[in-house]
Write a protein that holds these residues in place. Structure first.
Motif, mmCIF file in Angstrom:
data_model
loop_
_atom_site.group_PDB
_atom_site.id
_atom_site.type_symbol
_atom_site.label_atom_id
_atom_site.label_comp_id
_atom_site.label_asym_id
_atom_site.label_seq_id
_atom_site.Cartn_x
_atom_site.Cartn_y
_atom_site.Cartn_z
ATOM 1 N N HIS A 1 6.896 -8.086 12.914
ATOM 2 C CA HIS A 1 7.888 -9.177 12.893
ATOM 3 C C HIS A 1 7.493 -10.307 13.847
ATOM 4 O O HIS A 1 6.887 -10.031 14.885
ATOM 5 C CB HIS A 1 9.257 -8.666 13.354
ATOM 6 N N ASP B 1 8.160 -12.112 16.854
ATOM 7 C CA ASP B 1 8.676 -11.751 18.198
ATOM 8 C C ASP B 1 8.064 -10.446 18.705
ATOM 9 O O ASP B 1 8.047 -10.209 19.910
ATOM 10 C CB ASP B 1 10.211 -11.730 18.331
ATOM 11 N N ASP B 2 7.512 -9.607 17.788
ATOM 12 C CA ASP B 2 6.853 -8.381 18.246
ATOM 13 C C ASP B 2 5.749 -8.721 19.246
ATOM 14 O O ASP B 2 5.538 -8.003 20.224
ATOM 15 C CB ASP B 2 6.222 -7.608 17.075
ATOM 16 N N TYR C 1 10.064 1.633 19.322
ATOM 17 C CA TYR C 1 11.460 2.083 19.392
ATOM 18 C C TYR C 1 11.997 2.505 18.028
ATOM 19 O O TYR C 1 13.162 2.367 17.738
ATOM 20 C CB TYR C 1 12.363 1.018 20.038
ATOM 21 N N HIS D 1 7.788 -1.070 12.162
ATOM 22 C CA HIS D 1 6.754 -0.847 13.193
ATOM 23 C C HIS D 1 5.966 0.424 12.865
ATOM 24 O O HIS D 1 4.745 0.462 13.006
ATOM 25 C CB HIS D 1 7.385 -0.689 14.578
HETATM 26 ZN ZN LIG Z 1 9.618 -5.791 15.360
#
Ligand SMILES: [Zn+2]
Length: 284
Positions: free
Chosen positions: A14, A16-17, A135, A140
């Motif tokens: 994504h 912002d990752d 997380y 992910h």
């Molecule tokens: Zn992400």
């Protein structure tokens, strides 16, 4: 190896990752002259975005792509590419079953989309998430699996896609050190916060991460000299920040306590016990 010859490919899910995760490492190597490429699987379509941040944009995807391009410029990335999957959202969200959802795509087809980037960019070092996706975000985890598969396929002469085989020399997973998580689980209740409902959307259970996220750390990257750049890149992702900004909140205190370092497990070549690198290009 001269810095100008160094190439990194980071494969994430994504916008912002990169900035909220391994951004310090990406900025550090970019500043030292390496070509740092980012392959982002989705445009973060399922992210929570306040309507005020959509003004001037036709969609969440468009807004978040713009935020990523802003961050990429701050971090000094050589290029950003998209795999054009759709953000799957957290487990149980309706976005899981969208036909373009990354987490619903077949592993082989995602890997097949990554291979051409490895074969044309020729990175010595490939970076991605750990097996639980940091997380446990389904995207992910999906991009972790696909990247591992693509890493090996890219070097396989029997795998044909019109480009020559190319096997990168190293593969690393970004990991959150277990000590950091255990600390957060102990400290958050003291601050009146529930470690089982962590994060902006309260959908991250840190106690599960302590149990399952026990990965070795083989490389520790000290990014102090570019810490401000990482913060500036993170601030590009306005739609994903709550009003508190970056310098507040318990995670920030923990970060201050643990220092400005990012941690990686070396998956390829497999690392024996006691491997402690401070440079992802060590030994190359
Ligand atoms: Zn992400």
């Amino acid at each position: 190896m001269a810095d100008m010859d160094k190439t990194i490919l980071s494969v994430l899910a994504h916008p912002d990752d990169e900035s909220f995760g391994m951004g310090g490492t990406l900025a550090l190597y970019a500043r030292r002259g390496a070509a740092v490429h980012l392959l982002c699987a989705t445009r973060g379509e399922a992210g929570t975005v306040d309507p005020q941040h959509l003004r001037g944009f036709s969609s969440i995807a468009e807004r978040r792509e713009a935020e990523l391009r802003c961050a990429a410029e701050k971090l000094g990335l050589a290029a950003v590419y998209f795999l054009d999957y759709r953000d799957s959202g957290m487990p149980g969200s309706p976005d899981n079953s969208h036909p373009q959802a990354l987490a619903a795509a077949a592993l082989d087809s995602v890997a097949a989309r990554i291979v051409p980037y490895i074969r044309s960019i020729h990175p010595q070092v490939v970076l991605t998430f750990d097996p639980i996706g940091g997380y446990k975000h389904p995207d992910h985890i999906a991009i972790h699996r696909a990247t591992v598969k693509a890493f090996h396929l890219a070097g396989d002469p029997a795998y044909h896609d019109g480009q020559s085989p190319y096997l990168p020399q190293k593969l690393y997973y970004h990991v959150i050190p277990k000590g950091f998580l255990s600390f957060a689980v102990r400290v958050l209740p003291l601050l009146g916060k529930d470690p089982r409902r962590f994060g902006r959307n309260q959908d991250i259970d840190l106690t599960v991460l302590v149990r399952e996220g026990n990965f070795p750390t083989h490389a520790r990257i000290d990014y102090r000299e570019v810490a401000q750049i990482k913060d500036e890149a993170a601030l590009c992702h306005t739609s994903q920040l709550d009003g508190a900004g970056l310098r507040r909140g318990p995670m920030r205190w923990a970060q201050t306590l643990f220092g400005e370092k990012e941690y990686f497990m070396r998956a390829e070549p497999p690392a024996g016990k006691g491997v402690r690198e401070i440079d992802l290009f060590a030994g190359l």
